[in-house]
Design an enzyme around this catalytic site. Structure first.
Site, short mmCIF file in Angstrom:
data_model
loop_
_atom_site.label_atom_id
_atom_site.label_comp_id
_atom_site.label_asym_id
_atom_site.label_seq_id
_atom_site.Cartn_x
_atom_site.Cartn_y
_atom_site.Cartn_z
N LYS A 54 0.86 -2.11 21.82
CA LYS A 54 0.47 -0.70 21.62
C LYS A 54 -1.05 -0.58 21.55
CE LYS A 54 4.82 0.53 19.49
NZ LYS A 54 5.64 0.53 18.28
N GLN A 98 4.99 0.87 11.96
CA GLN A 98 5.93 0.01 12.68
C GLN A 98 7.14 -0.29 11.79
OE1 GLN A 98 5.50 -1.04 16.00
NE2 GLN A 98 7.61 -1.73 15.74
N ASP A 121 5.73 9.34 16.75
CA ASP A 121 7.03 8.70 16.99
C ASP A 121 8.16 9.73 16.96
OD1 ASP A 121 7.17 6.04 17.60
OD2 ASP A 121 7.09 5.33 15.52
#
Ligand code: NAD
Length: 297
Positions: A54, A98, A121
């Site tokens: 990422k 994460q 997200d």
């Protein structure tokens, strides 16, 4: 008939290029780069790999990447304090924590602390709610990527029968919402569905997000169906192999003879997820800067 292979890798590369070009325009307009903060708690090897890719992709797209690596024994209070700090930081447009977090930390409490306008997200309940009622917010990256592949191939999805296998909050449910929004007739199948082969048989569009290697068989599919395989499963190593092969939730070799198009694993849905994350981050940047979001995003 051999199904067309839907090349998610190539599509994702184009999307990343487009995001890169628009990120440069954003920088000119806003006088700063778009920024993504990624928080990793602990040393889970798979999570470390994801966070590294990422970071690389964010920098390659001309955006700022802020990495926060915290020890596995970080307290929830400390993690929430970091999230608050990132919420308030004007250089940060998107925040990604994460998952999974170490066992003593509550994933839901941490996601709830992220500002919904930085939740790239799309996991915050506010964004799930916005998606459910048709307001613009952030949509989870994997299902949004699947939707891009589907509309690229099929155009208008109105009236098509779509079956989503799997009902997780990060893939199955938002996928079904997106298909419904696009006027498909949607069925969500799951572990308690009776006669799954019969349900799948009526689908013009099948999205498999289960996590079971090659579960969906060629005979289940309707002739000419479009198949999106989200599953990532590693088979046990065959003789002489160090690692087993990666396969999806669909028996690709069989399905190729029945479907009109299908995503491979790897190289299908997988590469779309990071590309869409970059896209969501740039959308967040435009919104946070009070600028109109370019339509081609
Ligand atoms: P999950 O475990 O949260 O959900 C799986 C779903 O499958 C559940 O809703 C369950 O009801 C359903 N299910 C389980 N067994 C079933 C059966 N026998 N018949 C029908 N349905 C059944 O998983 P998830 O997070 O939604 O991920 C699904 C798969 O997609 C996994 O393989 C995961 O690795 C993969 N994935 C890939 C990406 C990507 O490509 N970037 C992103 C997210 C998830």
């Amino acid at each position: 008939m051999t199904a067309e292979r839907i090349d998610g890798k190539a599509f994702a590369a184009l999307l990343r290029e487009r995001v890169g070009a628009l990120a440069t325009q954003f920088e000119h307009k806003a006088g700063r780069k778009a920024g993504l903060a990624v928080v990793l708690v602990g040393e889970d090897p798979a999570s470390q790999v994801y966070v590294r890719s990422k970071h690389k992709a964010t920098v390659a797209a001309g955006m700022e990447s802020f990495e926060h690596r915290l020890p596995a024994d970080t307290s929830e209070a400390d993690l929430l304090a970091l999230v608050e700090q990132l919420n308030a930081d004007e250089a940060v447009d998107g925040i990604l924590v994460q998952l999974p977090l170490p066992g003593h930390l509550d994933d839901q409490a941490v996601i709830a602390a992220i500002s919904p306008d930085k939740d790239v997200d799309g996991f915050h309940v506010t964004n799930a709610g916005r998606l459910a009622v048709g307001q613009s917010g952030f949509v989870p990256c994997t299902p949004l990527g699947c939707m891009m592949l589907l509309t690229d191939r099929l155009g208008d999805l109105s009236g098509l029968e779509a079956v989503v296998i799997g009902r997780s909050n990060i893939v199955g449910k938002p996928m079904a919402q997106l298909l419904l929004d696009a006027n498909a007739t949607v069925t969500i199948a799951h572990s308690r569905t009776k006669d799954l082969p019969g349900v799948v048989k009526r689908a013009d569009i099948v999205v498999a997000a289960v996590g079971r290697a090659e579960m969906v068989k060629a005979e289940w599919l309707k002739d000419g169906a479009t198949v999106i395989d989200v599953g990532i499963n590693r088979l046990p190593p065959a003789e002489g192999e160090e690692k087993g092969r990666l396969v999806g939730d669909v028996d690709y070799a069989g399905a190729e003879g029945v479907a009109s198009a299908i995503t491979p694993v790897p190289g299908g849905v997988g590469p779309m997820t990071i590309a869409v994350l970059l896209r969501n981050t740039l959308v967040a940047a435009y919104r946070n800067a009070g600028l109109a979001v370019p339509e081609i995003l």
